[in-house]
Scaffold this motif. Structure first.
Motif, PDB file in Angstrom:
ATOM      1  N   PHE A  37      45.208  43.102  30.644  1.00 43.68           N
ATOM      2  CA  PHE A  37      46.079  44.208  30.239  1.00 43.68           C
ATOM      3  C   PHE A  37      47.110  44.541  31.287  1.00 43.68           C
ATOM      4  O   PHE A  37      48.249  44.868  30.985  1.00 43.68           O
ATOM      5  CB  PHE A  37      45.243  45.463  29.956  1.00 43.68           C
ATOM      6  CG  PHE A  37      44.528  45.339  28.669  1.00 43.68           C
ATOM      7  CD1 PHE A  37      45.139  45.738  27.503  1.00 43.68           C
ATOM      8  CD2 PHE A  37      43.270  44.760  28.606  1.00 43.68           C
ATOM      9  CE1 PHE A  37      44.504  45.592  26.290  1.00 43.68           C
ATOM     10  CE2 PHE A  37      42.624  44.605  27.405  1.00 43.68           C
ATOM     11  CZ  PHE A  37      43.237  45.020  26.247  1.00 43.68           C
ATOM     12  N   ARG A  38      46.646  44.531  32.535  1.00 45.49           N
ATOM     13  CA  ARG A  38      47.543  44.964  33.580  1.00 45.49           C
ATOM     14  C   ARG A  38      48.260  43.805  34.264  1.00 45.49           C
ATOM     15  O   ARG A  38      48.826  43.950  35.316  1.00 45.49           O
ATOM     16  CB  ARG A  38      46.800  45.893  34.554  1.00 45.49           C
ATOM     17  CG  ARG A  38      46.653  47.232  33.891  1.00 45.49           C
ATOM     18  CD  ARG A  38      45.587  48.169  34.313  1.00 45.49           C
ATOM     19  NE  ARG A  38      45.555  49.240  33.305  1.00 45.49           N
ATOM     20  CZ  ARG A  38      44.857  49.202  32.168  1.00 45.49           C
ATOM     21  NH1 ARG A  38      44.083  48.176  31.901  1.00 45.49           N
ATOM     22  NH2 ARG A  38      44.930  50.185  31.291  1.00 45.49           N
ATOM     23  N   THR A 190      37.036  43.769  35.776  1.00 43.01           N
ATOM     24  CA  THR A 190      37.716  44.958  35.243  1.00 43.01           C
ATOM     25  C   THR A 190      38.424  45.681  36.382  1.00 43.01           C
ATOM     26  O   THR A 190      37.913  45.740  37.498  1.00 43.01           O
ATOM     27  CB  THR A 190      36.750  45.911  34.488  1.00 43.01           C
ATOM     28  OG1 THR A 190      37.459  47.106  34.131  1.00 43.01           O
ATOM     29  CG2 THR A 190      35.518  46.271  35.292  1.00 43.01           C
ATOM     30  N   SER A 191      39.611  46.215  36.045  1.00 43.57           N
ATOM     31  CA  SER A 191      40.391  46.899  37.086  1.00 43.57           C
ATOM     32  C   SER A 191      39.786  48.259  37.419  1.00 43.57           C
ATOM     33  O   SER A 191      40.128  48.861  38.430  1.00 43.57           O
ATOM     34  CB  SER A 191      41.841  47.063  36.635  1.00 43.57           C
ATOM     35  OG  SER A 191      41.891  47.800  35.434  1.00 43.57           O
ATOM     36  N   ASN A 215      35.497  39.977  41.086  1.00 41.70           N
ATOM     37  CA  ASN A 215      36.882  40.188  40.653  1.00 41.70           C
ATOM     38  C   ASN A 215      37.784  39.319  41.515  1.00 41.70           C
ATOM     39  O   ASN A 215      37.448  39.003  42.652  1.00 41.70           O
ATOM     40  CB  ASN A 215      37.265  41.677  40.825  1.00 41.70           C
ATOM     41  CG  ASN A 215      38.479  42.056  39.992  1.00 41.70           C
ATOM     42  OD1 ASN A 215      39.570  41.535  40.192  1.00 41.70           O
ATOM     43  ND2 ASN A 215      38.290  42.959  39.043  1.00 41.70           N
TER      44      ASN A 215
END
Ligand code: OAD
Length: 243
Positions: A37-38, A190-191, A215
């Motif tokens: 998404f980012r 995940t961020s 990550n």
């Protein structure tokens, strides 16, 4: 990747876990070719996800929103689970108390065989009737636009939690329970900026759990993690499960 001693430590910790919870985000599906998404590539025509994945957008122009979802479904239909998804499905079979919480709507965990699973943001392959609330699986690609409910002919919408909508309270209660009672939480890809999932690590930590993170980069959760490994989910997760 982090040092090999971190990897081994995390592996040992996971091997001795009595109750394991795994939280995943877009990073685990990045290795299947699904953009995060980012990341940089979040545009469709000239729209951003935040403009289309909302109840207001659907009320204003359901056709436009369905066209966007149809485009995403066409894209996701070509993607397959990767080694990280499969390793987690295997973990579920091996581990007594296990629960997987994903923020991903792509359905890849389910396709890989995961069943002890909360898809807290919904699933792009499920539709819900805006009139009678009926939820069902729908793999049609393309989906007829506008799709209607087989039961009551009401307008169908994607069974996805949109921006500004609340998560299913039953899903949230289940997540809260497993997070409060697990002894180990593993966070993958995940961020850690979208709530409520962004608060899950703190919940588990407060309850005394060991927290591991995988990550590519540091995240706001890294400081809270007992061990944080830098690497690709598809490389690291299968290594953690190797006997
Ligand atoms: P983000 O796009 O915010 O973050 C993806 C994370 O994965 C980043 O921290 C990357 O560093 C990491 N990453 C990328 N590739 C990776 C790889 N191969 N291996 C490991 N890590 C990798 O995605 P989410 O945190 O999932 O909500 O975003 C949360 C929510 O924001 C989404 O579920 C979505 C969005 O708004 C809804 O649609 C409701």
């Amino acid at each position: 990747m982090g040092s090999s001693s971190d990897l081994n430590q995390l592996k040992q910790r996971l091997a001795s876990a009595r109750s394991l919870v795994v939280l995943t985000g877009a990073g685990i599906s990045a290795d299947s070719g699904v953009p995060t998404f980012r990341g940089a590539d979040g545009l469709w025509r000239t729209y951003r996800a935040e403009e289309l994945a909302t109840p207001e957008a659907f009320e204003r122009d359901p056709r436009l929103v369905w066209e966007w979802y149809n485009w995403r479904r066409e894209f996701l239909a070509t993607k397959r689970p990767n080694d990280a998804h499969y390793a987690l499905a295997e973990w579920e079979r091996r581990q007594g108390r296990f629960w997987l919480i994903t923020q991903n709507v792509d359905g890849l965990h389910r396709e890989a065989g995961s069943r002890k699973l909360s898809e807290i943001h919904g699933n792009i392959w499920m539709v819900r009737c805006t009139r009678c609330g009926w939820v069902e699986k729908n793999r049609s690609v393309p989906i007829p636009i506008l799709p209607s409910c087989a039961r009551c002919a009401g307008l169908l919408r994607p069974h996805i939690v949109w921006f500004g909508e609340a998560l299913d309270p039953a899903d949230l209660a289940r997540c809260d329970e497993v997070l409060r009672t697990c002894d180990t939480l593993l966070i993958i890809g995940t961020s850690g900026v979208v709530y409520p999932a962004a608060g899950f690590a703190a919940t588990a930590k407060r309850a005394g759990a060991f927290v591991g993170e995988i990550n590519l980069d540091e995240t706001p959760q890294t400081a809270l993690a007992d061990i944080s490994l830098r690497g690709r989910a598809k490389d690291v997760v299968p290594l953690l499960l190797e006997r």
